[in-house]
Write a protein that holds these residues in place. Sequence first.
Motif, PDB file in Angstrom:
ATOM      1  N   ILE A  97       0.857  -1.200   0.000  1.00 20.30           N
ATOM      2  CA  ILE A  97       0.000   0.000   0.000  1.00 20.30           C
ATOM      3  C   ILE A  97       0.883   1.237   0.000  1.00 20.30           C
ATOM      4  O   ILE A  97       0.553   2.243  -0.632  1.00 20.30           O
ATOM      5  N   HIS A  98       1.998   1.170   0.740  1.00 22.21           N
ATOM      6  CA  HIS A  98       3.052   2.186   0.650  1.00 22.21           C
ATOM      7  C   HIS A  98       4.165   1.535  -0.162  1.00 22.21           C
ATOM      8  O   HIS A  98       4.847   0.633   0.330  1.00 22.21           O
ATOM      9  N   ALA A  99       4.325   1.999  -1.401  1.00 25.40           N
ATOM     10  CA  ALA A  99       5.094   1.181  -2.349  1.00 25.40           C
ATOM     11  C   ALA A  99       6.596   1.169  -2.094  1.00 25.40           C
ATOM     12  O   ALA A  99       7.303   0.355  -2.671  1.00 25.40           O
ATOM     13  N   GLY A 100       7.104   2.028  -1.211  1.00 25.24           N
ATOM     14  CA  GLY A 100       8.512   1.898  -0.836  1.00 25.24           C
ATOM     15  C   GLY A 100       8.731   0.781   0.179  1.00 25.24           C
ATOM     16  O   GLY A 100       9.859   0.332   0.395  1.00 25.24           O
ATOM     17  N   GLU A 101       7.637   0.365   0.809  1.00 24.24           N
ATOM     18  CA  GLU A 101       7.689  -0.674   1.859  1.00 24.24           C
ATOM     19  C   GLU A 101       7.422  -2.004   1.159  1.00 24.24           C
ATOM     20  O   GLU A 101       6.299  -2.450   1.061  1.00 24.24           O
ATOM     21  N   VAL A 102       8.504  -2.616   0.683  1.00 22.10           N
ATOM     22  CA  VAL A 102       8.395  -3.586  -0.403  1.00 22.10           C
ATOM     23  C   VAL A 102       8.219  -5.048   0.007  1.00 22.10           C
ATOM     24  O   VAL A 102       7.765  -5.864  -0.801  1.00 22.10           O
ATOM     25  N   ILE A 161       7.432   4.724  -4.340  1.00 21.97           N
ATOM     26  CA  ILE A 161       7.080   5.814  -3.420  1.00 21.97           C
ATOM     27  C   ILE A 161       5.899   5.411  -2.540  1.00 21.97           C
ATOM     28  O   ILE A 161       5.213   4.432  -2.796  1.00 21.97           O
ATOM     29  N   ARG A 162       5.684   6.249  -1.526  1.00 22.27           N
ATOM     30  CA  ARG A 162       4.618   5.995  -0.572  1.00 22.27           C
ATOM     31  C   ARG A 162       3.228   6.212  -1.200  1.00 22.27           C
ATOM     32  O   ARG A 162       2.330   5.394  -1.056  1.00 22.27           O
ATOM     33  N   ALA A 163       3.057   7.342  -1.874  1.00 21.90           N
ATOM     34  CA  ALA A 163       1.735   7.739  -2.377  1.00 21.90           C
ATOM     35  C   ALA A 163       1.390   7.012  -3.676  1.00 21.90           C
ATOM     36  O   ALA A 163       2.240   6.377  -4.288  1.00 21.90           O
ATOM     37  N   LEU A 200       0.221  -5.058   4.969  1.00 16.79           N
ATOM     38  CA  LEU A 200       1.661  -5.264   5.183  1.00 16.79           C
ATOM     39  C   LEU A 200       2.470  -3.991   4.927  1.00 16.79           C
ATOM     40  O   LEU A 200       2.396  -3.414   3.843  1.00 16.79           O
ATOM     41  N   HIS A 201       3.250  -3.602   5.926  1.00  9.85           N
ATOM     42  CA  HIS A 201       4.034  -2.363   5.883  1.00  9.85           C
ATOM     43  C   HIS A 201       5.458  -2.592   6.397  1.00  9.85           C
ATOM     44  O   HIS A 201       5.812  -3.680   6.843  1.00  9.85           O
ATOM     45  N   THR A 202       6.226  -1.477   6.409  1.00  9.73           N
ATOM     46  CA  THR A 202       7.557  -1.413   7.012  1.00  9.73           C
ATOM     47  C   THR A 202       7.572  -0.208   7.949  1.00  9.73           C
ATOM     48  O   THR A 202       6.969   0.823   7.617  1.00  9.73           O
ATOM     49  N   THR A 203       8.282  -0.312   9.068  1.00 10.01           N
ATOM     50  CA  THR A 203       8.281   0.793  10.046  1.00 10.01           C
ATOM     51  C   THR A 203       9.076   2.007   9.543  1.00 10.01           C
ATOM     52  O   THR A 203       9.885   1.913   8.617  1.00 10.01           O
TER      53      THR A 203
HETATM   54 ZN   LIG Z   1       3.406   1.988   5.587  1.00 13.23          ZN
END
Ligand SMILES: [Zn+2]
Length: 560
Positions: A97-102, A161-163, A200-203
Amino acid sequence: MVVASACAPQVHGPPKPADYPRTRPELTAYRETSRYDDVRKFLDSLRVLGAPLAFGSIGKTSEGREIPYVIASRPFVATPSAARALHRPIVYVQGNIHAGEVEGKDALLALVRDLTFEQKPNALDSIVLIAVPIYNADGNERFASQSINRTEQNGPESVGIRANAQNLDLNRDYVKAEAPETRASLAMFNTWDPDVFVDLHTTDGSFHGYALTYSPSLSPAAVFGGLYARDSLLPLLRERMKTRHGFEIFDYGNFVSDERDLVADTSVREAWATYDPRPRFGTNYYGIRGRIAILSEAYSHDTLARRIASTRAFVDEILSLVAEKSASIRSLTARADSLPLAWGRSPDSLQLVAVRSELIATPRMMDVLKEDLEKTGDSSRTQSGVPRGERRTGRFRTLRIPVYDRFTSTLDRTPPAAYVVAPQDTGVVRLLRLHGIRVDRSDTAWTARGESYAIDSVITVPRAFQNHHEVRLKGRWERGPQRLPARSFIVSTAQPLGALAVYLLEPESDDGLTTWNFFDPDLRKGGRFPVTRIFDLVRRGRVLNRRSSASATQPQSPQE
Ligand SMILES: [Zn+2]
């Protein structure tokens, strides 16, 4: 909108692991993450190998990319009705969902492959998995150095990127649903009605001692799945991640010494505190739908390989645990759906809906792992994502500190029998329907017992957030006969998403439709809020719309 293509079940037996398609990280010794085309090709290879999966698209991004989904289950299912006929929990897992958080994207692809081809019994025999590996597909394709796109992350070198392509943060869009990606995922929620949603994300932030941190829905309005996930599922997952995989995991949070404004009490010098309870965040939102939601945040300072491993293990354990708890989870879903159906009929059945909340004031003292950093004595960079002039030590301390892991309600509302929305507010009604909320319409004017909201003040946040100046109202509900014009919209709370309807429509909710400017043209100090609370629907005007099946359980009015 939602296209599924089933593939023929495998006829030549399963492929050998040596013949499995590989993800981009697996092919590059974990130096690279998947591009959109890598994901498409990987899924195509599974199809070519005859994997018993259903492939489809949840919808298109603003740049026209299809957002792929895969459905994995034994036996094979391709439609919501076939999935429901299995009487199993449906688990929806979303990556990127936040595309840098892969790592969610890459972990999910590998997990689907391995579970699908595994011959021995696994979770796919007891659940239906919907995997959406590359939700923010457009953001994924804006590859740049992680030193630009993900400053606090330990690789890979190039990430998205995030957005999304409209510069919207998709994890702040679940209430207002402005992005096509959000609209597509709401349509998936409405058609498949998953029992469990995993994001699913990254901190970003604190140096702690956990491979992964997690959160249930933090909204106090999430009285079903929110509490069950927090008290029953997540503690078990934490234990299993440690004993079965060697990963320490903990409730999502940051140290207050890193982020001062997490806790209002300024006398608190060190603590561990979670984030935000508002439903603009997907997992908070999903809890208000009466379902289980789990946020997963891999530790950004771990390598990509370790982040993929911890995320994969976490999702795998979630699927197994949901399979084990299948009966409890399905009965929780059924209770969440049936309870609001009695609202407006029996005063005893009424359940308050929390529309505003604050961080608890009485945290528990718990052990939290913190990693020490040390000065290098110069301004060199020791690892991607670590501040210049500092290095990680690999030394962890256990701090006994207050843990703020939940919110408590500061304003509860009793559901009325229905909300009546003014005839001109068609944008509001479109949005409610996107959320899956049933809205009817009256063709005649009528007078009903109820309340209208007198607006004492309209507070607008000066700084724009996601292109909005958020609005907050102060005022009071006043009781009396309500004269309702013909063509008014009627939102009965006696429907499975009754609590969500209350939350979105109440004028004082901390993240409702008022917040996101849907009522702006109707709001002025001294005026009336354009949504009325009605205590009974018995004398309402005739309803024009064809009634949906859910309304069959409603009391019938004499006019019908
Ligand atoms: Zn995130």
